[in-house]
Design a protein around this motif. Structure first.
Motif, PDB file in Angstrom:
ATOM      1  N   THR A   1     -35.455 -53.584 -23.393  1.00 21.03           N
ATOM      2  CA  THR A   1     -35.146 -54.544 -24.796  1.00 21.03           C
ATOM      3  C   THR A   1     -33.873 -53.630 -25.665  1.00 21.03           C
ATOM      4  OG1 THR A   1     -37.032 -55.638 -24.785  1.00 21.03           O
ATOM      5  CG2 THR A   1     -35.477 -55.934 -26.705  1.00 21.03           C
ATOM      6  N   ILE A   2     -32.836 -54.278 -25.644  1.00 22.23           N
ATOM      7  CA  ILE A   2     -31.577 -53.366 -26.248  1.00 22.23           C
ATOM      8  C   ILE A   2     -31.910 -54.133 -27.862  1.00 22.23           C
ATOM      9  CG2 ILE A   2     -29.436 -53.219 -26.395  1.00 22.23           C
ATOM     10  CD1 ILE A   2     -29.170 -53.171 -23.684  1.00 22.23           C
ATOM     11  N   VAL A   3     -31.659 -53.042 -28.779  1.00 22.12           N
ATOM     12  CA  VAL A   3     -31.463 -53.637 -29.918  1.00 22.12           C
ATOM     13  C   VAL A   3     -30.252 -52.877 -30.478  1.00 22.12           C
ATOM     14  CG1 VAL A   3     -32.166 -53.185 -32.374  1.00 22.12           C
ATOM     15  CG2 VAL A   3     -34.003 -53.465 -30.721  1.00 22.12           C
ATOM     16  N   MET A   4     -29.349 -53.909 -31.067  1.00 22.70           N
ATOM     17  CA  MET A   4     -27.896 -53.508 -31.569  1.00 22.70           C
ATOM     18  C   MET A   4     -28.168 -53.352 -33.125  1.00 22.70           C
ATOM     19  SD  MET A   4     -25.998 -53.103 -28.832  1.00 22.70           S
ATOM     20  CE  MET A   4     -24.308 -53.244 -29.141  1.00 22.70           C
ATOM     21  N   LEU A   5     -27.848 -52.129 -33.769  1.00 20.53           N
ATOM     22  CA  LEU A   5     -28.019 -51.991 -35.044  1.00 20.53           C
ATOM     23  C   LEU A   5     -26.662 -52.416 -35.609  1.00 20.53           C
ATOM     24  CD1 LEU A   5     -29.696 -48.483 -35.400  1.00 20.53           C
ATOM     25  CD2 LEU A   5     -30.687 -50.795 -35.825  1.00 20.53           C
ATOM     26  N   THR A   6     -26.740 -53.343 -36.608  1.00 18.87           N
ATOM     27  CA  THR A   6     -25.323 -53.808 -37.426  1.00 18.87           C
ATOM     28  C   THR A   6     -25.333 -53.427 -38.696  1.00 18.87           C
ATOM     29  OG1 THR A   6     -26.562 -55.922 -37.847  1.00 18.87           O
ATOM     30  CG2 THR A   6     -25.630 -55.947 -35.823  1.00 18.87           C
ATOM     31  N   THR A   7     -24.446 -53.570 -39.463  1.00 20.63           N
ATOM     32  CA  THR A   7     -24.236 -53.130 -40.732  1.00 20.63           C
ATOM     33  C   THR A   7     -25.298 -54.182 -41.644  1.00 20.63           C
ATOM     34  OG1 THR A   7     -21.995 -52.456 -40.541  1.00 20.63           O
ATOM     35  CG2 THR A   7     -22.691 -52.978 -42.650  1.00 20.63           C
ATOM     36  N   GLY A   8     -26.096 -53.509 -42.363  1.00 18.78           N
ATOM     37  CA  GLY A   8     -27.017 -54.462 -43.189  1.00 18.78           C
ATOM     38  C   GLY A   8     -26.300 -54.962 -44.440  1.00 18.78           C
ATOM     39  N   SER A   9     -27.059 -55.570 -45.170  1.00 20.24           N
ATOM     40  CA  SER A   9     -26.542 -56.042 -46.393  1.00 20.24           C
ATOM     41  C   SER A   9     -26.710 -55.182 -47.544  1.00 20.24           C
ATOM     42  CB  SER A   9     -27.348 -57.437 -46.796  1.00 20.24           C
ATOM     43  OG  SER A   9     -28.661 -57.102 -47.020  1.00 20.24           O
ATOM     44  N   ALA A  10     -27.531 -54.180 -47.726  1.00 21.22           N
ATOM     45  CA  ALA A  10     -27.673 -53.229 -48.694  1.00 21.22           C
ATOM     46  C   ALA A  10     -26.427 -52.448 -48.809  1.00 21.22           C
ATOM     47  CB  ALA A  10     -28.965 -52.337 -48.504  1.00 21.22           C
ATOM     48  N   LYS A  11     -26.140 -52.246 -50.049  1.00 24.49           N
ATOM     49  CA  LYS A  11     -24.853 -51.255 -50.503  1.00 24.49           C
ATOM     50  C   LYS A  11     -25.270 -50.266 -51.281  1.00 24.49           C
ATOM     51  CE  LYS A  11     -21.901 -54.261 -48.524  1.00 24.49           C
ATOM     52  NZ  LYS A  11     -21.963 -54.294 -47.273  1.00 24.49           N
ATOM     53  N   ILE A  12     -25.793 -49.127 -50.732  1.00 27.18           N
ATOM     54  CA  ILE A  12     -26.404 -47.876 -51.275  1.00 27.18           C
ATOM     55  C   ILE A  12     -25.394 -46.834 -51.683  1.00 27.18           C
ATOM     56  CG2 ILE A  12     -28.177 -46.264 -51.227  1.00 27.18           C
ATOM     57  CD1 ILE A  12     -29.669 -48.358 -49.381  1.00 27.18           C
ATOM     58  N   GLU A  13     -25.063 -46.641 -52.961  1.00 26.66           N
ATOM     59  CA  GLU A  13     -24.094 -45.993 -53.544  1.00 26.66           C
ATOM     60  C   GLU A  13     -24.532 -44.315 -53.658  1.00 26.66           C
ATOM     61  OE1 GLU A  13     -21.024 -46.826 -53.697  1.00 26.66           O
ATOM     62  OE2 GLU A  13     -21.514 -48.727 -53.085  1.00 26.66           O
TER      63      GLU A  13
ATOM     64  N   LYS B   1     -26.030 -41.000 -52.752  1.00 22.23           N
ATOM     65  CA  LYS B   1     -25.655 -40.464 -51.762  1.00 22.23           C
ATOM     66  C   LYS B   1     -27.051 -39.700 -51.340  1.00 22.23           C
ATOM     67  CE  LYS B   1     -20.865 -39.538 -52.198  1.00 22.23           C
ATOM     68  NZ  LYS B   1     -19.932 -38.951 -51.507  1.00 22.23           N
ATOM     69  N   ALA B   2     -27.785 -39.009 -52.268  1.00 23.07           N
ATOM     70  CA  ALA B   2     -29.061 -38.338 -52.130  1.00 23.07           C
ATOM     71  C   ALA B   2     -30.181 -39.500 -51.479  1.00 23.07           C
ATOM     72  CB  ALA B   2     -29.851 -38.073 -53.253  1.00 23.07           C
ATOM     73  N   LYS B   3     -30.032 -40.857 -51.910  1.00 23.88           N
ATOM     74  CA  LYS B   3     -30.962 -41.919 -51.382  1.00 23.88           C
ATOM     75  C   LYS B   3     -30.463 -42.118 -49.830  1.00 23.88           C
ATOM     76  CE  LYS B   3     -32.940 -46.245 -51.880  1.00 23.88           C
ATOM     77  NZ  LYS B   3     -32.901 -47.790 -52.875  1.00 23.88           N
ATOM     78  N   MET B   4     -29.362 -42.318 -49.851  1.00 20.43           N
ATOM     79  CA  MET B   4     -28.643 -42.403 -48.418  1.00 20.43           C
ATOM     80  C   MET B   4     -28.915 -41.218 -47.364  1.00 20.43           C
ATOM     81  SD  MET B   4     -27.447 -44.721 -46.412  1.00 20.43           S
ATOM     82  CE  MET B   4     -26.216 -45.845 -46.735  1.00 20.43           C
ATOM     83  N   SER B   5     -28.824 -40.159 -47.947  1.00 22.92           N
ATOM     84  CA  SER B   5     -29.293 -39.093 -47.250  1.00 22.92           C
ATOM     85  C   SER B   5     -30.637 -39.104 -46.493  1.00 22.92           C
ATOM     86  CB  SER B   5     -28.876 -37.905 -47.780  1.00 22.92           C
ATOM     87  OG  SER B   5     -29.397 -36.698 -47.077  1.00 22.92           O
ATOM     88  N   THR B   6     -31.666 -39.384 -47.770  1.00 25.03           N
ATOM     89  CA  THR B   6     -33.101 -39.582 -47.507  1.00 25.03           C
ATOM     90  C   THR B   6     -33.126 -40.597 -46.409  1.00 25.03           C
ATOM     91  OG1 THR B   6     -33.485 -38.665 -49.455  1.00 25.03           O
ATOM     92  CG2 THR B   6     -35.216 -40.051 -48.456  1.00 25.03           C
ATOM     93  N   LEU B   7     -32.699 -41.815 -46.434  1.00 21.99           N
ATOM     94  CA  LEU B   7     -32.852 -42.797 -45.503  1.00 21.99           C
ATOM     95  C   LEU B   7     -32.381 -42.459 -44.206  1.00 21.99           C
ATOM     96  CD1 LEU B   7     -31.796 -45.843 -47.799  1.00 21.99           C
ATOM     97  CD2 LEU B   7     -34.062 -45.531 -46.690  1.00 21.99           C
TER      98      LEU B   7
END
Length: 155
Positions: free
Chosen positions: A47-59, A61-67
């Motif tokens: 099974t292939i899963v294609m990741l796409t851009t999600g709806s969340a806009k996380i500004e 940078k520390a939170k994005m780095s952790t994710l």
């Protein structure tokens, strides 16, 4: 969209097949074929899963780095468990907003969805996904052990 994915993988398989034809034909190994779940053609369902851009806009940078660290750790965990056998980002933007892909070692779309939902970046909405059944070489999971032999660092 599905046709594009099919074309990409058809070209990939044709290239690999051509490279293999130049070599001498290997002796059939029933034990290996059975252990990998291969059919008579040496293939199996994934099974292939294609990741796409999600709806969340996380500004933040520390939170994005952790994710993203959690995203990478989750990929490693799933790989160690034999669930994910291919993972990687796309290097260019595309009109479908595909960001990356996973190939899961299951023919069950439901099981693949359970696994992709363990990704912190998916949970946070950074990534969304599309799921497709795929048929490929049963030997695909074997490349992971060799990848560790050629990589000096993990991302």
């Amino acid at each position: 969209m599905k046709l594009k994915i099919y074309v990409i993988f058809t070209v990939l398989m044709a290239t690999l097949s051509y490279a293999q034809e130049k070599k001498e034909k290997a002796k059939f190994n029933q034990e290996l074929a059975t252990s990998l779940g291969a059919d008579q053609y040496g293939m199996k369902a994934y099974t292939i899963v294609m990741l796409t851009t999600g709806s969340a806009k996380i500004e933040d940078k520390a939170k994005m780095s952790t994710l993203m660290k959690g995203h990478m750790a989750n990929i490693g965990k799933l790989a160690d468990e034999g669930k994910i056998i291919v993972a990687g980002p796309f290097l260019e933007k595309n009109k479908e907003n595909y960001r990356g892909m996973f190939i899961f070692n299951t023919k069950s779309k439901e099981e693949a969805e359970q696994w992709v939902k363990t990704d912190p970046a998916v949970q946070a909405g950074v990534f969304s996904y599309e799921i497709f059944p795929w048929y490929g070489s049963a030997a695909l999971p074997l490349y992971l052990k060799h990848h560790e032999e050629i990589s000096k660092e993990n991302p």
